[in-house]
Design a protein around this motif. Structure first.
Motif, PDB file in Angstrom:
ATOM      1  N   GLY A 196      -4.930  18.116   3.126  1.00  0.00           N
ATOM      2  CA  GLY A 196      -4.108  17.342   2.372  1.00  0.00           C
ATOM      3  C   GLY A 196      -4.221  15.923   2.573  1.00  0.00           C
ATOM      4  N   SER A 197      -3.381  15.035   2.135  1.00  0.00           N
ATOM      5  CA  SER A 197      -3.203  13.910   2.206  1.00  0.00           C
ATOM      6  C   SER A 197      -3.332  12.375   2.534  1.00  0.00           C
ATOM      7  CB  SER A 197      -3.795  13.125   0.859  1.00  0.00           C
ATOM      8  OG  SER A 197      -4.256  13.795   0.059  1.00  0.00           O
ATOM      9  N   ILE A 198      -3.059  11.421   3.251  1.00  0.00           N
ATOM     10  CA  ILE A 198      -2.201  11.157   4.350  1.00  0.00           C
ATOM     11  C   ILE A 198      -2.829   9.159   3.067  1.00  0.00           C
ATOM     12  CG2 ILE A 198      -1.689   9.146   6.752  1.00  0.00           C
ATOM     13  CD1 ILE A 198      -2.088  12.108   7.600  1.00  0.00           C
ATOM     14  N   ARG A 199      -1.411   8.192   3.189  1.00  0.00           N
ATOM     15  CA  ARG A 199      -1.674   7.155   3.072  1.00  0.00           C
ATOM     16  C   ARG A 199      -1.544   5.707   4.357  1.00  0.00           C
ATOM     17  NH1 ARG A 199       0.735   3.115  -1.392  1.00  0.00           N
ATOM     18  NH2 ARG A 199      -1.131   1.639  -1.956  1.00  0.00           N
ATOM     19  N   LEU A 200      -2.013   5.185   4.755  1.00  0.00           N
ATOM     20  CA  LEU A 200      -2.095   4.815   6.093  1.00  0.00           C
ATOM     21  C   LEU A 200      -1.823   3.154   5.186  1.00  0.00           C
ATOM     22  CD1 LEU A 200      -4.951   5.722   8.431  1.00  0.00           C
ATOM     23  CD2 LEU A 200      -2.457   6.534   8.153  1.00  0.00           C
ATOM     24  N   SER A 201      -0.937   2.280   6.077  1.00  0.00           N
ATOM     25  CA  SER A 201      -0.935   1.149   5.526  1.00  0.00           C
ATOM     26  C   SER A 201      -0.151  -0.558   6.641  1.00  0.00           C
ATOM     27  CB  SER A 201       0.276   1.147   4.974  1.00  0.00           C
ATOM     28  OG  SER A 201       0.888  -0.709   4.879  1.00  0.00           O
ATOM     29  N   CYS A 202      -0.541  -1.252   6.402  1.00  0.00           N
ATOM     30  CA  CYS A 202      -1.181  -2.318   7.391  1.00  0.00           C
ATOM     31  C   CYS A 202      -0.415  -3.475   6.878  1.00  0.00           C
ATOM     32  CB  CYS A 202      -2.603  -2.479   7.820  1.00  0.00           C
ATOM     33  SG  CYS A 202      -2.875  -3.739   9.538  1.00  0.00           S
ATOM     34  N   MET A 203       0.593  -3.440   7.731  1.00  0.00           N
ATOM     35  CA  MET A 203       1.241  -4.801   7.995  1.00  0.00           C
ATOM     36  C   MET A 203       0.782  -6.154   7.712  1.00  0.00           C
ATOM     37  SD  MET A 203       4.381  -6.562   5.726  1.00  0.00           S
ATOM     38  CE  MET A 203       4.326  -8.733   5.741  1.00  0.00           C
ATOM     39  N   ALA A 204       0.110  -7.057   7.521  1.00  0.00           N
ATOM     40  CA  ALA A 204      -0.791  -8.796   8.499  1.00  0.00           C
ATOM     41  C   ALA A 204      -0.173  -9.703   8.293  1.00  0.00           C
ATOM     42  CB  ALA A 204      -2.242  -8.748   7.913  1.00  0.00           C
ATOM     43  N   SER A 205       0.184 -10.110   9.127  1.00  0.00           N
ATOM     44  CA  SER A 205       0.618 -11.582   9.837  1.00  0.00           C
ATOM     45  C   SER A 205       0.847 -12.783  10.455  1.00  0.00           C
ATOM     46  CB  SER A 205       1.966 -11.701   9.907  1.00  0.00           C
ATOM     47  OG  SER A 205       2.751 -10.875  11.123  1.00  0.00           O
TER      48      SER A 205
END
Length: 116
Positions: free
Chosen positions: A16-25
């Motif tokens: 399977g596939s997964i897309r991770l995201s990271c919000m930076a500030s």
């Protein structure tokens, strides 16, 4: 101060596939290299992939090369990790990290579980 928040984790079957995201500030995201690192149960922190500030050059752990792709959107202050053809051994808590390598500040992480 540096704030990083990961999202997108979950549970998938092998392949399977997964897309991770990271919000930076809290820092100048577009001027910093960024990385993904992971920690499997009972194991130490493992570097996965790093990307230059402009997104033009990356390095990736051999065991995930060809399956994981790191990318970034400097306009949105976001870092991504596209994970395809996931394996059971990819099960871990995944963190985005400031800088190149595994030594920078990290977010709280997002869990990825690959199970049959």
């Amino acid at each position: 101060q540096v704030q990083l928040v990961e999202s997108g984790g979950g549970s998938v079957t092998p392949g399977g596939s997964i897309r991770l995201s990271c919000m930076a500030s809290g820092f100048d995201f577009r001027s910093n290299a960024m990385s993904w690192v992971r920690q499997a149960p009972g194991k130490g922190l493992e570097w996965v992939s790093s990307l230059t500030p402009d997104g033009s050059y990356s390095k990736t752990l051999d065991s995930v090369k060809g399956r994981f792709t790191i990318s970034r959107d400097n306009a949105e202050n976001r870092l991504y990790l596209q994970m395809d053809n996931l394996r059971v051994e990819d099960t871990a808590m995944y963190y985005c990290a400031e800088g190149w390598g595994k030594g920078g500040a990290r977010g709280p992480g997002t869990q990825v579980t690959v199970t049959t």
